[in-house]
Structure formats: structure tokens, C-alpha cells
Motif scaffolding. Structure first.
Motif, PDB file in Angstrom:
ATOM      1  N   MET A   3       6.196 -24.464 -30.129  1.00  0.00           N
ATOM      2  CA  MET A   3       6.133 -23.287 -29.248  1.00  0.00           C
ATOM      3  C   MET A   3       6.079 -23.673 -27.760  1.00  0.00           C
ATOM      4  O   MET A   3       6.758 -23.056 -26.954  1.00  0.00           O
ATOM      5  N   PRO A   4       5.292 -24.697 -27.368  1.00  0.00           N
ATOM      6  CA  PRO A   4       5.287 -25.055 -25.943  1.00  0.00           C
ATOM      7  C   PRO A   4       6.652 -25.498 -25.413  1.00  0.00           C
ATOM      8  O   PRO A   4       6.945 -25.339 -24.235  1.00  0.00           O
ATOM      9  N   ALA A   5       7.510 -26.022 -26.272  1.00  0.00           N
ATOM     10  CA  ALA A   5       8.832 -26.485 -25.840  1.00  0.00           C
ATOM     11  C   ALA A   5       9.868 -25.366 -25.820  1.00  0.00           C
ATOM     12  O   ALA A   5      11.011 -25.594 -25.417  1.00  0.00           O
ATOM     13  N   ALA A   6       9.488 -24.178 -26.220  1.00  0.00           N
ATOM     14  CA  ALA A   6      10.447 -23.069 -26.276  1.00  0.00           C
ATOM     15  C   ALA A   6      11.057 -22.762 -24.921  1.00  0.00           C
ATOM     16  O   ALA A   6      12.216 -22.355 -24.829  1.00  0.00           O
ATOM     17  N   SER A   7      10.306 -22.994 -23.858  1.00  0.00           N
ATOM     18  CA  SER A   7      10.839 -22.700 -22.524  1.00  0.00           C
ATOM     19  C   SER A   7      12.054 -23.565 -22.199  1.00  0.00           C
ATOM     20  O   SER A   7      12.917 -23.154 -21.429  1.00  0.00           O
ATOM     21  N   ILE A   8      12.143 -24.738 -22.789  1.00  0.00           N
ATOM     22  CA  ILE A   8      13.311 -25.598 -22.577  1.00  0.00           C
ATOM     23  C   ILE A   8      14.567 -24.889 -23.076  1.00  0.00           C
ATOM     24  O   ILE A   8      15.622 -24.951 -22.455  1.00  0.00           O
ATOM     25  N   LEU A   9      14.434 -24.201 -24.204  1.00  0.00           N
ATOM     26  CA  LEU A   9      15.578 -23.472 -24.760  1.00  0.00           C
ATOM     27  C   LEU A   9      15.872 -22.180 -24.007  1.00  0.00           C
ATOM     28  O   LEU A   9      17.021 -21.785 -23.869  1.00  0.00           O
ATOM     29  N   THR A  10      14.847 -21.521 -23.552  1.00  0.00           N
ATOM     30  CA  THR A  10      15.026 -20.168 -23.035  1.00  0.00           C
ATOM     31  C   THR A  10      15.226 -20.074 -21.523  1.00  0.00           C
ATOM     32  O   THR A  10      15.794 -19.103 -21.047  1.00  0.00           O
TER      33      THR A  10
END
Length: 181
Positions: free
Chosen positions: A103-110
Motif C-alpha cells: 500500500m505505501p508504494a501505491a503512490s508510485i503507480l498512481t
């Protein structure tokens, strides 16, 4: 076949209850039942095992459910594409299932997506790998982020979202064994 009838059928299959499905579709129960009977008549198939209530889907109903979800997802994409073209960018909702550890890495995708398509929404769902597989199969999510080593997904394209090099920072005086245990 009316898209509306297909939506009613898919909702009924998900709810497995005529009253709840009708409420979710914002119609009366007789309206929902009539629409599903019309769908059955048009396909010349029984889709639902009925008693005094919803009992199950017939084998043909299971097939129609699978195809119906796909058709509705394509219809929503068509609608989003057509309305997005006039508004100067993509609109609609991108639904992503992500395992809690990622979940913390989701910003990389979004982050880049949001920058290019500010009118689009992103919905992140915390899910297990198996739930991500089910969500993809049922067209409930558009993509997922998970580890593939322990629970590989089937019938999907996979790519690493970013290079990953993990390390364990420790004090210089810490004595650790070399390599994995």
C-alpha cells in the motif's frame, strides 16, 4: 438485450437476493424480476434457480454472469472513453487492488496517472492476492499490486512497477551473517 437488464442480472447474482438487488438497482422488486425474465426469454435460457426466493444460478446463468461482467466493464469503458474525449482527458474510476504490504508504494503507480488525468478517480482497495485474482476475473478491479512468488496470478499480464532493492540498515558495529539464512 438491454444493458440495464444485464446490470440487474449481475447485481442479483452478486446479492443472491431479489429485494437487495432491486434496492441496489434503485428499482422495485417486480421491475427487477420482470427485466430478468425478459433477459431469460431473449436468451431462451433459464438463468436462475428459483423457489420462494433466489436459490442459485443455473450453469447457463454462470456463463451469462461471466460474459455479463465483461460486457458491463466494456460498456463502462466505452462510456468513459466517449465522455473523456470531450472533456480533455480520461474520466471515470481506476480500481486497484493492493496487498497491504504494498500500500505505501501505491503512490508510485498512481502519481503519474493522476498528473495526466486529473478528472479521473483512483480507488485503492486493500486486498489479498487471492482477492485480487478474483477481482480481476470478475471485472471488479482494473489492476492489482501483489507479490507473485508465493501466490502467482493466472490469466494476467505482470510487470514490475519499480526496481526493488531491499536493504537492512544497521549500526556499523552490528554483526550479521553473510547472505540469506
Amino acid at each position: 438485450m438491454l444493458i440495464r437488464h444485464l446490470k440487474f442480472f449481475v447485481t442479483l447474482a452478486e446479492e443472491q437476493h431479489f429485494g437487495r438487488a432491486a434496492e441496489r438497482c434503485n428499482v422495485t422488486q417486480p421491475t427487477l424480476s420482470h427485466a430478468i425474465r425478459k433477459l431469460e426469454d431473449e436468451l431462451n435460457l433459464g438463468l436462475i434457480v428459483r423457489g420462494h426466493r433466489f436459490l442459485a444460478l443455473t450453469p447457463e446463468g454462470e456463463k451469462v454472469l461471466h460474459w455479463g461482467r465483461q460486457i458491463l466493464a466494456d460498456y463502462d469503458s466505452l462510456h468513459d472513453d466517449l465522455t473523456g474525449r470531450d472533456s480533455g482527458g480520461l474520466t471515470g474510476r481506476l480500481r486497484l487492488g493492493i496487498i497491504p504490504a504494498a500500500m505505501p508504494a501505491a503512490s508510485i503507480l498512481t502519481e503519474a496517472f493522476v498528473a495526466r488525468h486529473p478528472r479521473a478517480e483512483i480507488e485503492l482497495r486493500s486486498m489479498s492476492s487471492r482477492s485480487i485474482q478474483k477481482g480481476l476475473d470478475n471485472f471488479e478491479i482494473d489492476g492489482g499490486m501483489t507479490y507473485l512468488d508465493n501466490e502467482p496470478l493466472q490469466h494476467v499480464r505482470c510487470f514490475p512497477p519499480y526496481p526493488s532493492i531491499m536493504s537492512l540498515p544497521a549500526a556499523a558495529a552490528t554483526s550479521l551473517p553473510d547472505g540469506p539464512a
